[in-house]
Design an enzyme around this catalytic site. Sequence first.
Site, PDB file in Angstrom:
ATOM      1  N   ASP A  23       0.824  -1.211   0.000  1.00 47.50           N
ATOM      2  CA  ASP A  23       0.000   0.000   0.000  1.00 47.50           C
ATOM      3  C   ASP A  23       0.856   1.258   0.000  1.00 47.50           C
ATOM      4  O   ASP A  23       1.944   1.273   0.575  1.00 47.50           O
ATOM      5  CB  ASP A  23      -0.909  -0.008   1.240  1.00 47.50           C
ATOM      6  CG  ASP A  23      -2.024   1.003   1.120  1.00 47.50           C
ATOM      7  OD1 ASP A  23      -2.384   1.370  -0.020  1.00 47.50           O
ATOM      8  OD2 ASP A  23      -2.531   1.446   2.161  1.00 47.50           O
ATOM      9  N   HIS A  44       2.718   2.777  -9.136  1.00 50.15           N
ATOM     10  CA  HIS A  44       2.409   1.348  -9.276  1.00 50.15           C
ATOM     11  C   HIS A  44       3.599   0.598  -9.887  1.00 50.15           C
ATOM     12  O   HIS A  44       3.889  -0.533  -9.506  1.00 50.15           O
ATOM     13  CB  HIS A  44       1.147   1.152 -10.118  1.00 50.15           C
ATOM     14  CG  HIS A  44      -0.099   1.645  -9.434  1.00 50.15           C
ATOM     15  ND1 HIS A  44      -0.408   1.329  -8.120  1.00 50.15           N
ATOM     16  CD2 HIS A  44      -1.102   2.460  -9.852  1.00 50.15           C
ATOM     17  CE1 HIS A  44      -1.548   1.904  -7.776  1.00 50.15           C
ATOM     18  NE2 HIS A  44      -1.994   2.613  -8.803  1.00 50.15           N
ATOM     19  N   SER A  76      -7.710  -5.663  -4.941  1.00 49.21           N
ATOM     20  CA  SER A  76      -8.842  -6.125  -4.126  1.00 49.21           C
ATOM     21  C   SER A  76     -10.144  -6.052  -4.913  1.00 49.21           C
ATOM     22  O   SER A  76     -10.222  -5.382  -5.957  1.00 49.21           O
ATOM     23  CB  SER A  76      -8.967  -5.266  -2.857  1.00 49.21           C
ATOM     24  OG  SER A  76      -9.596  -4.033  -3.159  1.00 49.21           O
ATOM     25  N   TRP A 102     -11.791  -2.009  -8.100  1.00 50.90           N
ATOM     26  CA  TRP A 102     -12.468  -1.665  -9.371  1.00 50.90           C
ATOM     27  C   TRP A 102     -13.124  -0.296  -9.296  1.00 50.90           C
ATOM     28  O   TRP A 102     -13.491   0.278 -10.316  1.00 50.90           O
ATOM     29  CB  TRP A 102     -13.537  -2.708  -9.711  1.00 50.90           C
ATOM     30  CG  TRP A 102     -12.986  -4.092  -9.889  1.00 50.90           C
ATOM     31  CD1 TRP A 102     -13.042  -5.104  -8.971  1.00 50.90           C
ATOM     32  CD2 TRP A 102     -12.292  -4.631 -11.024  1.00 50.90           C
ATOM     33  NE1 TRP A 102     -12.430  -6.238  -9.465  1.00 50.90           N
ATOM     34  CE2 TRP A 102     -11.973  -5.974 -10.734  1.00 50.90           C
ATOM     35  CE3 TRP A 102     -11.918  -4.107 -12.270  1.00 50.90           C
ATOM     36  CZ2 TRP A 102     -11.284  -6.795 -11.633  1.00 50.90           C
ATOM     37  CZ3 TRP A 102     -11.249  -4.933 -13.174  1.00 50.90           C
ATOM     38  CH2 TRP A 102     -10.939  -6.255 -12.842  1.00 50.90           C
ATOM     39  N   LEU A 120       9.990 -20.826  -1.684  1.00 50.70           N
ATOM     40  CA  LEU A 120       8.882 -19.983  -1.248  1.00 50.70           C
ATOM     41  C   LEU A 120       7.598 -20.287  -2.009  1.00 50.70           C
ATOM     42  O   LEU A 120       7.614 -20.441  -3.231  1.00 50.70           O
ATOM     43  CB  LEU A 120       9.269 -18.511  -1.485  1.00 50.70           C
ATOM     44  CG  LEU A 120       8.192 -17.467  -1.201  1.00 50.70           C
ATOM     45  CD1 LEU A 120       7.978 -17.306   0.293  1.00 50.70           C
ATOM     46  CD2 LEU A 120       8.568 -16.121  -1.819  1.00 50.70           C
TER      47      LEU A 120
HETATM   48  C1  IPE Z   1      -1.436   0.038  -3.417  1.00 47.21           C
HETATM   49  O1  IPE Z   1      -1.187   1.422  -3.436  1.00 47.21           O
HETATM   50  C2  IPE Z   1      -1.644  -0.566  -4.795  1.00 47.21           C
HETATM   51  C3  IPE Z   1      -2.991  -1.122  -5.089  1.00 47.21           C
HETATM   52  C4  IPE Z   1      -4.010  -1.118  -4.278  1.00 47.21           C
HETATM   53  C5  IPE Z   1      -3.184  -1.721  -6.403  1.00 47.21           C
HETATM   54  P1  IPE Z   1      -2.394   2.456  -3.543  1.00 47.21           P
HETATM   55  O2  IPE Z   1      -2.758   2.620  -4.984  1.00 47.21           O
HETATM   56  O3  IPE Z   1      -3.524   2.037  -2.647  1.00 47.21           O
HETATM   57  O4  IPE Z   1      -1.740   3.821  -3.040  1.00 47.21           O
HETATM   58  P2  IPE Z   1      -2.317   4.801  -1.927  1.00 47.21           P
HETATM   59  O5  IPE Z   1      -2.655   3.967  -0.725  1.00 47.21           O
HETATM   60  O6  IPE Z   1      -3.520   5.475  -2.518  1.00 47.21           O
HETATM   61  O7  IPE Z   1      -1.188   5.758  -1.665  1.00 47.21           O
HETATM   62 MG    MG Z   2      -4.056   2.384  -0.677  1.00 46.39          MG
END
Ligand code: IPE
Ligand code: MG
Length: 222
Positions: free
Chosen positions: A2, A19, A47, A51, A113
């Site tokens: 995250d 990302h 998750s 979406w 792993l």
């Molecule tokens: C995690 O980072 C990546 C995914 C959920 C795909 P976020 O995209 O949630 O980044 P923040 O939490 O908004 O900074």
């Molecule tokens: Mg996030």
Amino acid sequence: MDGNRRWAKKRSLPRSAGHRYGAQTFRNITKYCGKCGIKYLTVYAFSTENWKRPKSEVDGIMKLFKEYLNESITDFRKENIKTCFIGDFTPLSPEIIELMREAEELTKDKTGLCLNIAINYGGREEIAQAARRLAMEVAQGRLSPDDISDEQLTAHMYTAGQPDPDLILRPSGEYRISNFLLWQSAYAEYVFMDILWPDFKPADLDKALAEYAKRNRRFGGV
Ligand code: IPE
Ligand code: MG
């Protein structure tokens, strides 16, 4: 995993860059977990709620996922990592589903792993699908309602046959579990770290493991 977007925002970069760096961190940390002798690693990649994000962002994440799958088909031959995917794959593109199947097939006999990648994963949906499959067995007369137990439900989770997680680590400074491994985390130890995922380094994992090692796990006993 995250904090990708906050990481990008801090640097005035587009979300996609967050990302992309996050995906690189995932590759590094996965390899490091293998080296540390960790037996099971589950990463939350996407998750059932993700979406809700703009289509362009979702498309970007899916594109990164496809890139990862394509390149890992080659990488997997060198690494001793067994890869599995957990989640509801129905809304994913047939091309991605095929690559996932290929990755699982290529790595099924690896002994290092065991890596679970949670994609379109939701803990509540996982419990609901287990309930649906058990209800089906009851309806077909193959199972009695009295036999629906903790063990039966565990055996119908996406993670069937794997141990429950010992440690759940959430980076980025958020203190919530966001629908992750709800059933499996009954006695997991949580470590929350105030570090954005793209900045996460092997040394941060060491810190989390050291914190975990200090915990006194009683599992409700003495
Ligand atoms: C995690 O980072 C990546 C995914 C959920 C795909 P976020 O995209 O949630 O980044 P923040 O939490 O908004 O900074
Ligand atoms: Mg996030």
